[in-house]
Design an enzyme around this catalytic site. Structure first.
Site, short mmCIF file in Angstrom:
data_model
loop_
_atom_site.label_atom_id
_atom_site.label_comp_id
_atom_site.label_asym_id
_atom_site.label_seq_id
_atom_site.Cartn_x
_atom_site.Cartn_y
_atom_site.Cartn_z
N SER A 87 26.36 -5.65 -22.77
CA SER A 87 25.98 -4.51 -21.93
C SER A 87 26.56 -3.18 -22.36
O SER A 87 26.23 -2.15 -21.77
CB SER A 87 26.37 -4.79 -20.47
OG SER A 87 25.47 -5.71 -19.89
N LYS A 90 24.12 -0.49 -22.94
CA LYS A 90 23.62 0.36 -21.86
C LYS A 90 24.07 1.81 -22.02
O LYS A 90 23.47 2.71 -21.42
CB LYS A 90 24.07 -0.18 -20.51
CG LYS A 90 23.36 -1.48 -20.09
CD LYS A 90 23.82 -1.92 -18.71
CE LYS A 90 23.01 -3.10 -18.16
NZ LYS A 90 23.36 -4.39 -18.80
N SER A 145 26.50 -2.99 -13.93
CA SER A 145 25.82 -3.38 -15.17
C SER A 145 24.53 -4.12 -14.85
O SER A 145 24.17 -5.10 -15.50
CB SER A 145 26.73 -4.25 -16.03
OG SER A 145 26.35 -4.19 -17.38
#
Length: 405
Positions: A87, A90, A145
């Site tokens: 993640s 991101k 997340s």
């Protein structure tokens, strides 16, 4: 929604990398024949000059510490090694999409917006039929997340395939050539790769934006549950919140953590002390759970202490769109190996299912980009040379098992 500006030639190559198999994207990167950030960062092992006392218990397979303002890389270890980012990718999603929508804009989620969220994803708890502000959706991305929040914003942006292509183009503009984007949320997909160097580029670029900085430093927020009900969400960054037995890190301002069973633990953190802001990325430590945070904190401590005398071993380059200079030519053999990086543990082909939506809209770009790649490849063939880049990858797991961030 703001219109995207005309794509540069390097951005077109980014669209190609997003939609072609990783072997083809790697070839495109190799043709560039560049060492991003300086030749020393292409070397394997610890790179540091003019300072000693680096933490001895750093087990990460790749890490980097840099100065936010100057962009100087103070020390690194396998800076360009390509590993699954989880993640932390991101950050690139936010770099690409964050400024396209006003924070106050409201959107009612449809079933189709969350139907393609991968099973096993971390979720903030978005429900179809509920109306959310863009501000709340970004809180879901940064604090929890939430892959569901990422997918809603991606569909608002025109779909998964378009968002992936724009993320790849953004990576090209940032000169993050170790990165290959397959999904916008960072979830495990074959061929999805980045590096400590690239993740640090994403964080540095993002932190220049007040909204990005504000979201990644937010500890808690109230999130819609339908009607007038809300529930509290907490940031999963343990150095920010002090969760799981960790102490909060003095001066921490973000940025983003990530975990999947394939990628292991990865974290990019930033902290300010005495007017100086340092960035640290740690990828795939040998231990699970808190190790990624503890090793980040140890590197930050070194940077604010003994690392003050360190001489730069490289630099975080500026985006091409902001006047950043392209990296100089490097030996073709070195460029090819650096682009390939570590082989990872997944198959060599990316998932094509993520790229079906909106494929027609990128077909012309891919044709033009392929022609450019072939032209650059012909030019690069004449510049053969050899060098060494030795890289490896590792898989670690964290208590909590199947929950993925």
């Amino acid at each position: 929604m703001r219109e995207c500006s005309r794509l540069s030639r390097r951005a077109v190559l980014g669209l190609t990398a997003a939609a072609l198999p990783v072997s083809t994207a790697t070839a495109a990167a190799a043709v560039d024949s560049t060492v991003i950030g300086g030749e020393q960062l292409a070397r394997s092992g610890v790179q540091v000059r003019g300072a000693s006392g680096l933490p001895k218990k750093i087990t990460a397979r790749s890490w980097l510490i840099a100065d936010q303002d100057s962009g100087e890389v103070l020390a690194s270890f396998n800076a360009h090694q390509r590993l699954a980012p989880a993640s932390t990718l991101k950050m690139l999603f936010a770099d690409t999409v964050l400024k396209k929508f006003d924070r106050t804009e409201r959107y009612t989620v449809k079933d189709a917006d969350v139907a393609d969220v991968p099973a096993g994803s971390s979720l903030v708890g978005i429900k179809p039929g509920i109306t959310y502000s863009v501000d709340q959706l970004w809180q879901g991305v940064f604090l929890r997340s939430g892959n569901d929040a990422v997918h809603v914003l991606s569909h608002m942006n025109g779909g998964i395939a378009r968002t992936v292509a724009e993320m790849q183009a953004k990576a090209e503009d940032l000169q993050a050539l170790d990165t290959h984007v397959v999904s916008p949320d960072g979830f495990d997909h074959p061929g999805q790769m980045s590096s400590a160097y690239d993740l640090t580029l994403f964080a540095r670029y993002g932190l220049k934006d007040a909204d990005f900085r504000g979201y990644c430093g937010t500890r808690t927020a109230d999130f819609p549950a339908g009607g007038k009900k809300t529930f509290q969400i907490q940031n999963t960054d343990r150095l920010l919140t002090g969760a799981w037995g960790l102490r909060t890190y003095d001066g921490l301002i973000g940025v983003k953590n990530g975990y999947t069973s394939h990628a292991g633990n990865t974290f990019t953190g930033a902290a300010t002390r005495g007017g100086r802001t340092l960035l640290v990325t740690v990828m795939h430590p040998a231990e699970g759970s808190n190790a990624v945070y503890e090793q980040t904190a140890a590197l930050l401590d070194w940077g604010f202490g003994g690392g003050r005398s360190a001489q730069a071993v490289g630099t975080l380059v500026d985006p091409l769109s902001e006047g950043g200079a392209s990296a100089g030519p490097a030996p073709a053999g070195k460029a090819a190996r650096a682009a390939a990086g570590a082989p990872g543990r997944g198959p060599a082909k990316p998932s094509t299912g993520r790229l079906v939506e909106g494929a027609a809209g990128t077909a012309l770009l891919l044709t033009a980009a392929t022609a450019l790649v072939m032209k650059r490849r012909r030019r690069a063939v004449a510049a053969a040379a050899t060098a060494e880049v030795s890289q490896e990858a590792v898989q670690v797991a964290e208590p909590g098992g199947r929950h993925r961030r």
